[in-house]
Design an enzyme around this catalytic site. Structure first.
Site, PDB file in Angstrom:
ATOM      1  N   ARG A  11       0.812  -1.214   0.000  1.00 39.71           N
ATOM      2  CA  ARG A  11       0.000   0.000   0.000  1.00 39.71           C
ATOM      3  C   ARG A  11       0.848   1.269   0.000  1.00 39.71           C
ATOM      4  NH1 ARG A  11      -2.856  -3.901   2.852  1.00 39.71           N
ATOM      5  NH2 ARG A  11      -1.816  -3.260   4.748  1.00 39.71           N
ATOM      6  N   GLU A  71       6.422 -11.174  14.544  1.00 36.08           N
ATOM      7  CA  GLU A  71       5.934 -11.778  15.779  1.00 36.08           C
ATOM      8  C   GLU A  71       6.180 -13.286  15.796  1.00 36.08           C
ATOM      9  OE1 GLU A  71       1.865 -11.892  18.467  1.00 36.08           O
ATOM     10  OE2 GLU A  71       1.906 -10.763  16.593  1.00 36.08           O
TER      11      GLU A  71
END
Length: 191
Positions: free
Chosen positions: A75, A112
């Protein structure tokens, strides 16, 4: 969508801030239960809102005297490329590993649950380039931090990072500000 003013946010006119905020929609439980996804596609589909966002980002590039805009996959490409055209400067994509042909520089970073790698064309930036990094959302800051590290290895000067939306509750600002080492982090909207 509720927005709060971030201490580092540029002063947007209230009508522009409201226009942008009204075009970002909440999508509950996406991509998994408990997550409130911030969907920017309605903003992109609205010529007035997308045009206003492009003007603001081009203005930031001008104020920082950027000579190139770097957009982060994917994006950041959508937001950064028109801002670069409007500002009259070049655009350079930072992509996921394996997506760019030719010689590249890469930077690994931790996620993560695992790791990832980003790349930029080795000849895309050079010493003397003043780079504004643009992305849609600042969350945990991992990709932005890795991008700053990668871009500095090209010899370019990172003069700032601008995002449409900062998810302040995820704490990415501190991480990115450390990486920016004094260059501004500008979030147009924050939640």
């Amino acid at each position: 969508m509720s927005t709060t003013d971030s201490s580092a946010a540029p002063l947007l006119p209230a009508d522009v801030r409201d226009l942008l905020a009204d075009r970002i929609h909440d999508v509950p439980d996406y991509p998994k239960p408990g997550v409130m996804f911030k969907d920017i596609t309605p903003l992109l589909a609205d010529a007035e809102a997308f045009g206003a966002l492009t003007e603001v980002l081009a203005g930031i590039a001008g104020r920082l005297r950027a000579t190139k805009i770097v957009g982060l996959e994917a994006r950041g490409f959508i937001l950064g490329a028109p801002a670069a055209v409007r500002a009259g400067i070049g655009f350079v994509p930072v992509r996921k590993s394996g997506k760019l042909p030719g010689a590249t520089l890469s930077q690994a970073y931790d996620l993560e649950y695992g790791s990832a790698q980003i790349e930029v064309h080795a000849a895309g930036l050079a010493e003397g380039d003043r780079v504004l990094v643009i992305d849609d959302v600042l969350a945990t800051g991992g990709t932005a931090e890795a991008s700053v590290q990668l871009l500095r290895r090209t010899g370019a000067e990172v003069v700032g990072l601008a995002v449409l939306l900062e998810l302040g509750f995820l704490g990415g600002r501190d991480r990115v500000e450390r990486a920016l080492a004094g260059a501004p982090l500008e979030a147009l909207l924050a939640v």
